[in-house]
Design a protein around this motif. Structure first.
Motif, PDB file in Angstrom:
ATOM      1  N   GLU A  90      30.344  39.137  39.546  1.00 50.01           N
ATOM      2  CA  GLU A  90      30.775  39.094  38.151  1.00 50.01           C
ATOM      3  C   GLU A  90      31.926  40.072  37.890  1.00 50.01           C
TER       4      GLU A  90
ATOM      5  N   TYR B  90      41.011  30.879  28.434  1.00 48.89           N
ATOM      6  CA  TYR B  90      40.219  31.800  29.252  1.00 48.89           C
ATOM      7  C   TYR B  90      39.605  32.918  28.425  1.00 48.89           C
TER       8      TYR B  90
ATOM      9  N   GLN C 219      33.781  31.444  39.365  1.00 46.55           N
ATOM     10  CA  GLN C 219      32.860  30.965  38.330  1.00 46.55           C
ATOM     11  C   GLN C 219      31.674  30.231  38.946  1.00 46.55           C
TER      12      GLN C 219
ATOM     13  N   LEU D  26      35.066  38.643  39.228  1.00 54.21           N
ATOM     14  CA  LEU D  26      35.497  37.547  38.348  1.00 54.21           C
ATOM     15  C   LEU D  26      36.234  38.096  37.136  1.00 54.21           C
TER      16      LEU D  26
ATOM     17  N   HIS E  28      39.708  31.995  39.946  1.00 54.83           N
ATOM     18  CA  HIS E  28      38.777  32.056  38.818  1.00 54.83           C
ATOM     19  C   HIS E  28      37.787  30.902  38.877  1.00 54.83           C
ATOM     20  N   LYS E  29      38.292  29.732  39.199  1.00 51.40           N
ATOM     21  CA  LYS E  29      37.433  28.551  39.304  1.00 51.40           C
ATOM     22  C   LYS E  29      36.377  28.738  40.401  1.00 51.40           C
TER      23      LYS E  29
ATOM     24  N   LYS F 270      27.293  32.215  39.876  1.00 47.76           N
ATOM     25  CA  LYS F 270      25.985  31.692  39.483  1.00 47.76           C
ATOM     26  C   LYS F 270      24.936  31.988  40.543  1.00 47.76           C
TER      27      LYS F 270
ATOM     28  N   LYS G 228      40.090  37.397  36.049  1.00 51.06           N
ATOM     29  CA  LYS G 228      40.379  36.912  34.691  1.00 51.06           C
ATOM     30  C   LYS G 228      41.399  37.822  34.011  1.00 51.06           C
TER      31      LYS G 228
END
Length: 353
Positions: free
Chosen positions: A60, A102, A50, A63, A46-47, A54, A67
């Motif tokens: 996305e 989260y 993230q 991700l 997840h880190k 960007k 999550k």
């Protein structure tokens, strides 16, 4: 199979994905969830995502999948000890609080934390979390799997009310203790009606703490009634699946067996929600599988393997073959054939619909 946080940080995203799959495969052999290790893997993934999202918006979707898997581990499997099927409230609290980091608006996580605080008589904390759960009980596609059911919404309001009443009563007791002969007379509130409301709410919550489901339908009952039902009934040819406050037991022909949360969840669904005309498909049962694909369904192989493991477990307990295979609109599906009577009992406050 234990990988340190330092080792995880040094892995590539592809290596983390491979480790995730290894943990899934390992679980298939040992029949309990390796959620502490998987939580660490998902947190690291997840880190990474993230940061990368960007620069690449196409990630996305991935991700969101990671999550979701992380939340599943934290909420669904965070109440049990690592290598046993015994509940651990401290571990549950830690996992649920992390779930809110989260997904800060997750209603079922907030509700469960409130319930744990309420059990500990920490009413200020409980009040805040029940208020959070109620406030977040608005439909949102990203958290539709974590909405409270109707009974939990009712309970949340009752727990919230009782928390406030306990706080008020304790405050009045503190005021009474502060009085001395030369002190100016303090206001004297009439608490008899509040105490009566408190007692009525507690009685309602106690009497409606568990669901008891059978072929005849669903009723609500107290924990005491569940315990008495288990110990006072000789259910010769009846399956009894009991999610009690410590572990999960399956009773059959005078014996009981401790079973894993995974097996219990799938069995509960098959018993209570399937039939030959309405079997369980991958989509219907997706919430009972940890390793779902990004479209929300487990793979066909994962689906088959999970049912096969449950069948083997039931066979080892000398329970007749009660899970049948069928084809439903071109999809592999399974259903409970109704050849045995059953009862399933589980706590309202721990349900995720």
């Amino acid at each position: 199979m234990h990988v340190t946080h330092t080792q995880l940080r040094k892995m590539t995203l592809d290596e983390l994905e491979e480790l995730e799959q290894e943990l899934h495969d390992k679980e298939d052999d040992i029949e309990y969830s390796l959620y502490p290790q998987k939580i660490d893997v998902y947190k690291e993934m997840h880190k990474r995502l993230q940061k990368s999202v960007k620069e690449n918006k196409e990630e996305e979707f991935y991700l969101e999948y990671i999550k979701k898997q992380l939340l599943i581990c934290l909420i669904h499997y965070g109440t049990y000890l690592k290598m046993k099927y015994i509940k651990d409230d401290r571990m549950a609290m830690s996992c649920l609080e992390e779930a809110l980091k989260y997904d800060r608006r997750n209603p079922i996580a907030a509700y469960r934390i409130g319930f744990l605080f309420y059990k500990q008589a920490k009413y200020y904390n409980a009040l805040n979390y029940f208020q959070m759960a109620i406030s977040n009980q608005t439909y949102d596609e990203s958290r539709k799997d974590y909405l409270l059911n109707q009974q939990q919404v009712i309970n949340a309001h009752l727990y919230l009310t009782n928390s406030a009443l306990y706080i008020a009563a304790n405050t009045q007791d503190d005021l009474d203790a502060m009085k001395h002969p030369n002190q100016q007379e303090l206001p004297n509130y009439e608490f008899s009606s509040l105490y009566r409301s408190l007692k009525e709410n507690e009685t309602y919550l106690e009497k409606n703490a568990f669901y008891k489901v059978s072929q005849d339908g669903k009723v609500m009952c107290s924990k005491q009634e569940c315990e008495e039902f288990v110990h006072e009934n000789e259910l010769t040819n009846t399956l009894l699946l009991y999610f009690n406050d410590r572990d999960i037991k399956l009773y059959f022909r005078g014996y009981y067996y401790q079973i894993s949360p995974d097996h219990a969840g799938i069995l509960r669904y098959l018993l209570t929600s399937t039939s030959q005309h309405s079997p369980g498909t991958r989509m219907k049962m997706s919430s009972y599988f940890r390793d779902c694909h990004v479209n929300g369904e487990p793979s066909r192989d994962t689906f088959k393997q999970a049912i096969s493991r449950l069948r083997r477990r039931l066979k080892s307990l000398k329970i007749p073959e009660i899970i049948q295979t069928t084809n439903h609109h071109g999809e592999l599906a399974y259903y409970f054939d109704g050849t045995l009577s059953y009862y399933v009992m589980y706590r309202v406050d721990e349900t995720i619909e």
